[in-house]
Design an enzyme around this catalytic site. Sequence first.
Site, PDB file in Angstrom:
ATOM      1  CE  LYS A 168      -4.529  -1.103   1.592  1.00  0.00           C
ATOM      2  NZ  LYS A 168      -4.164  -2.979   2.190  1.00  0.00           N
ATOM      3  CD  GLU A 185     -11.601   5.548   2.417  1.00  0.00           C
ATOM      4  OE1 GLU A 185     -11.552   6.862   2.119  1.00  0.00           O
ATOM      5  OE2 GLU A 185     -11.505   4.598   1.591  1.00  0.00           O
ATOM      6  CB  SER A 188      -0.198  -8.074  -1.536  1.00  0.00           C
ATOM      7  OG  SER A 188      -1.106  -9.110  -0.521  1.00  0.00           O
TER       8      SER A 188
HETATM    9  C1  LIG Z   1      -5.070  -4.216   1.770  1.00  0.00           C
HETATM   10  C2  LIG Z   1      -4.249  -5.677   1.548  1.00  0.00           C
HETATM   11  C3  LIG Z   1      -5.143  -5.790   0.211  1.00  0.00           C
HETATM   12  C4  LIG Z   1      -5.757  -5.653  -0.304  1.00  0.00           C
HETATM   13  O1  LIG Z   1      -6.207  -4.608  -1.509  1.00  0.00           O
HETATM   14  P1  LIG Z   1      -5.600  -4.589  -2.965  1.00  0.00           P
HETATM   15  O2  LIG Z   1      -6.453  -3.294  -2.817  1.00  0.00           O
HETATM   16  O3  LIG Z   1      -6.754  -5.549  -3.430  1.00  0.00           O
HETATM   17  O4  LIG Z   1      -4.293  -4.425  -2.502  1.00  0.00           O
HETATM   18  C5  LIG Z   1      -3.859  -6.972  -0.003  1.00  0.00           C
HETATM   19  N1  LIG Z   1      -2.745  -7.505   0.841  1.00  0.00           N
HETATM   20  C6  LIG Z   1      -2.464  -6.465   1.878  1.00  0.00           C
HETATM   21  C7  LIG Z   1      -1.232  -6.849   2.500  1.00  0.00           C
HETATM   22  C8  LIG Z   1      -2.797  -5.423   2.171  1.00  0.00           C
HETATM   23  O5  LIG Z   1      -3.520  -4.887   2.523  1.00  0.00           O
END
Ligand SMILES: *Cc1c(COP(=O)(O)O)cnc(C)c1O
Length: 405
Positions: free
Chosen positions: A101, A123, A388
């Site tokens: 993010k 938010e 992610s």
């Molecule tokens: C917020 C988050 C997501 C989901 O958000 P996307 O916008 O779909 O990428 C996925 N993995 C992690 C680690 C997150 O913090």
Amino acid sequence: MNFNNIDFDTYFKNYPDENGFFGKYGGSYISEDLQKAMEEITEAYFTICKSSKFISELRRIRKDFQGRPTPISHLERLSEKLGNVQLYVKREDLNHTGAHKLNHCMGEALLAKYMGKKKVIAETGAGQHGVALATAAAYFGLECDIYMGSVDIKKQAPNVARMKILGANVVEVTHGLATLKEAVDAAFAAYAKEYKDSIYCIGSVLGPHPFPMMVRDFQSVVGIEAREQFLEMTGELPDAIVACVGGGSNAAGFFAGFLNDPVDIYGVEPLGRGPALGDHAASLKYGEEGIMHGFNSIMLKDENGEPAPVYSVASGLDYPSSGPEHAFLHDIGRVKYDVVDDDETVDAFFTLSKLEGIIPAIESSHAVAYGMKLAEKMGKGSILINLSGRGDKDMDYIIEKYGIR
Ligand SMILES: *Cc1c(COP(=O)(O)O)cnc(C)c1O
């Protein structure tokens, strides 16, 4: 590459179009006041963000502050266990703050700075976006107002504390169910009043134009790095790539590097407890076309046509829609969207931890679970999974609910 009459050589020039549409999805369905603010951001994006000064400053920040490029790791023990397919992960868990993010938050905050804004507004639900934006605001010396429902504030005490330590102002939203939806409404209302001095920072490839495009572009660093690194490591492209899809930002940025390649692309949605409405958040699989939060996409609706209640073990994935670009890529068939449930996800969380020494975020564990299933199905070749984020934030909850496996 040509796919269903869409020419991917020119894809990024044409999608979205100048009004923010990916085919019929996207656009900007908001009040006139907010529309003015969005137009200002769009114009700034196309001038400032394309300047060499902005680009080189963002590059420097990604290297010196975020620790990019993040590596790709070969999952040798997991691959061996599953058979002959080689699995790899792109390590966004090693990006500063432990997830992808920050990639778009740093871009959005740098843009705010160049636009002469003093404040960023957003938010947050589970608090991950709030923490990433508070980090970016601290780095650039911007004020930061994060709107959060009082129910979420109680549930997410560690993230609330992080935001406050980072100097953000956490604004409690008490009306209605006092969760994410009310927080979105309150943040938009505040922004409509304050947009001269502030900029709204959406947490995924969602909301009105230009956000789905801008957030994708800032996240595309993940896919561009990954393609180069994978080619350098193996001499070829992966046969398949996989990412989890909530709003869809990590997936959109990761996929962007490979859309024009002969690579099979999979987006993974959370099936939660099962296919009944309210038990999952698999909007692309079970949803229908509709407008919410200022954009047209595929969404889960209740019997009144309103956004339906959703559930997932991963709080970062429980959103009743996905970004418009995903709806488009879904319809033309360039990306295959599929689901895994909570149990498969929790298994993958423990398997990756034990076999590879990487504790994945429970969101990312959805992609790992799907990659593992895909490996068994493919029987040969290679799969690159976007990891992610890291799972430290999820450990207490997983152990309490599932025990240690
Ligand atoms: C917020 C988050 C997501 C989901 O958000 P996307 O916008 O779909 O990428 C996925 N993995 C992690 C680690 C997150 O913090």
